[in-house]
Design an enzyme around this catalytic site. Structure first.
Site, PDB file in Angstrom:
ATOM      1  N   CYS A   1      27.408 -33.300  39.596  1.00  0.00           N
ATOM      2  CA  CYS A   1      27.094 -34.023  40.836  1.00  0.00           C
ATOM      3  C   CYS A   1      28.371 -34.354  41.600  1.00  0.00           C
ATOM      4  O   CYS A   1      28.321 -34.818  42.733  1.00  0.00           O
ATOM      5  CB  CYS A   1      26.306 -35.293  40.532  1.00  0.00           C
TER       6      CYS A   1
ATOM      7  N   GLU B   1      25.436 -30.935  44.601  1.00  0.00           N
ATOM      8  CA  GLU B   1      25.459 -30.517  43.196  1.00  0.00           C
ATOM      9  C   GLU B   1      25.975 -29.082  43.123  1.00  0.00           C
ATOM     10  O   GLU B   1      25.753 -28.272  44.034  1.00  0.00           O
ATOM     11  CB  GLU B   1      24.047 -30.569  42.597  1.00  0.00           C
TER      12      GLU B   1
END
Length: 573
Positions: free
Chosen positions: A518, A561
């Site tokens: 992330c 991401e």
């Protein structure tokens, strides 16, 4: 009254009061690392903060609580302690001691002024100078709080979505270039391989696929942590901070115009806001640490489940006062105006007065509804407890997991190791495509959810284990029964622990790894460690990047991401 006294204005008194308040925080009972601080000088030119901490703790047996890294090129740093006794002992032990052929000196350090008060004084003085030199100019218009809260939470709110995707695709390309450079720096043996990769993929160490995204790009966020505070006019409000404390602001902005928050969550928050407006308790004040109402965490699902975790500072409230407050909240959401919010799971949380985090001596208290919520993802139902991790964008998670499955290409002969598995979503999504899934997670409640999710979805080839990845990964790896081993890693923002990476490198059957990040910039260190040359510490051939897939899980923000697919690089290659 003298002439000088007559010339003292209210503004002068206000300025003097603010200057006196610069260090008022030191008189509070709350701990601050500024109170018992020393300055250490004479440090060697080259050293590591970790080395210095070991020197302080292991060699000198000093009980410090914080080492503040020095500014680049400076030969000094600050060390903080929890008491005057610990600080004074450190000064006597450190002053004149030799370390790495350098003679150190240690002295008590002056505390830093309160950054919030400091910024207020600076802003007042700047405004005063402007008023003197620009008397004929029109007053500067303050930025509307609704616009400012957009800039702090969804900074790309006014950028067309296709342009957002282009921006993130470009940023991921930059991350991969940096990663390739770092890998080469740490493993010269990969020079020829990296050169070949760069020629194939336009300067990148691996193939970068086009960015993926879900169809729904508004109202996608299923979890938010809201601050309970005051807006720019001083009214009680639930929303997001407009700026940081150190930047000189404690004001909270409204969530009405934030496009990433679902309407069911906005409506429920507004209803809770009405309860707090009528409450005799004040909202928490981060300047003087007074007030009780602090935060509310909201979680929603596609099944229209809604969880509220309401966090308060107890301050001087008695047990009877807290019981009364909890009863009022329960009655409000079950029988009062709060019933319109349709909260299906209500929790109460006592927060630590200084940090704002959950008090270790207390747990979440369930007040009403179910003790969990449920979500549908990829045709399966998942139970989510209050503190369990679940992707904050459900539709985006489906895109993410499908991409991960496509990269890993699992078969019935594949055992999947799901590192940092949370409630088991990734492992269960893979279970239909591989022979065995073994998941591990440090949050016990999440593992309970994972086991329940396994049963209620009729999955029979998954097992889940509680523990830190660095502690339980090795024994879990030895439980696999399939000839092929694939690992999927979805770690916290800071990345995977070093010992866990070493364990993955050592697993001889592990030839493929899918790393989901992330924070791709922060993940570079993990990915470089996986690609280091075979050595006594990093045993096993390196795992190198082969393909990368960006997934936009957070439209209108700068976050993205990145899935990196890695394969074991054989010596022959």
């Amino acid at each position: 009254m003298t002439e000088s006294a007559e010339n003292v204005t209210t503004d002068d008194i206000s300025k003097e009061t603010e200057r006196n308040n610069l260090y008022e925080y030191l008189d509070r009972d709350d701990f601050t690392s500024e109170k018992y601080k020393i300055e250490v000088r004479g440090l060697p030119k080259y050293y590591g903060i970790g080395e210095f901490k070991k020197f302080l703790g292991d060699k000198l047996e000093l009980e410090f609580c914080k080492v503040k890294p020095p500014r680049k090129g400076s030969g000094w740093l600050y060390v903080s302690f929890r008491s005057a006794e610990s600080r004074d002992k450190a000064i006597s032990v450190l002053h004149g001691v030799m370390w790495k052929n350098s003679k150190l000196s240690a002295h008590a350090a002056a505390p830093a002024p309160d950054p919030f008060i400091k910024r207020k004084i600076e802003a007042r003085e700047a405004a005063s100078k402007r008023s003197k030199t620009e008397e004929n100019d029109e007053p500067v218009t303050l930025v509307c709080s609704k616009v400012l809260v957009k800039k702090t939470t969804i900074p790309l709110w006014d950028m067309p979505y296709p342009e957002q995707l282009q921006l993130k695709q470009k940023e991921m390309k930059t991350v991969l270039i940096k990663m390739g450079q770092q890998i080469l720096k740490e493993n010269k043996n990969l020079k020829d391989w990296l050169s070949s990769q760069n020629e194939k993929y336009e300067g990148l160490p691996c193939e970068l696929m086009p960015i993926l995204s879900a169809d729904l790009i508004e109202g996608y966020r299923n979890k938010c942590e809201f601050t309970i505070g005051r807006d720019t006019d001083g009214n009680k409000i639930i929303g997001f901070r407009l700026s940081s404390y150190a930047a000189g602001s404690t004001a909270v902005g409204p969530i009405d115009d934030l496009c990433h928050i679902p309407e069911i969550m906005k409506s429920a928050v507004k209803i809770l806001e009405e309860f707090i407006h009528r409450s005799e308790l004040d909202v928490y004040n981060p300047v003087n640490h007074t007030g009780s109402w602090r935060q509310v965490t909201a979680r929603t699902t596609r099944l229209n489940h809604l969880m509220f975790i309401i966090g308060v500072h107890p301050q001087d409230l008695s047990p009877d006062d807290l019981t009364k407050l909890k009863t009022e909240l329960r009655d409000f959401f079950e029988n009062g105006k709060g019933a319109q919010a349709k909260v299906t799971s209500l929790f109460f949380q006592i927060l630590d007065r200084q940090t704002g985090r959950s008090d270790e001596s207390s747990k979440l208290e369930h007040l009403s509804g179910t003790e969990y919520i449920e979500e549908n993802l990829l045709g399966m139902t998942f139970r989510i407890s209050p503190q369990a991790f679940f992707q904050t964008n459900t539709l985006g998670a489906e895109v993410l997991y499908k991409a991960a499955i496509d990269l890993a290409k699992p078969t019935e002969e594949t055992a999947l190791i799901d590192v940092c598995c949370g409630t088991g979503t990734i492992g269960l999504a893979f279970s239909k495509h591989c022979g065995e899934v073994l998941g591990l997670e440090m949050v016990a409640d999440a593992i309970k959810d994972a086991k329940v999710n396994t049963v209620q979805n009729g999955v029979t080839n998954c097992e889940f284990f509680v523990g830190k990845a660095e502690d339980v990964l090795s024994p879990v790896l030895h439980r696999t029964t399939k000839p092929t081993l694939v690992a999927i890693v979805d770690p916290p923002r800071a990345g995977l622990h070093h010992r866990a990476l070493v364990a993955l490198r050592k697993a001889k059957k592990l030839n493929r790894l899918v790393y989901i990040s992330c924070d791709p910039k922060a993940a570079i260190k993990n990915l470089v460690d996986l690609a280091r040359a075979n050595s006594k510490h990093y045993s096993g051939e390196p795992l190198v990047p082969v393909k990368a897939v960006p997934v936009d899980m957070f439209p209108y923000t700068r976050h993205c991401e990145l899935i990196i697919y890695l394969e074991r690089l054989a010596k022959s290659e």
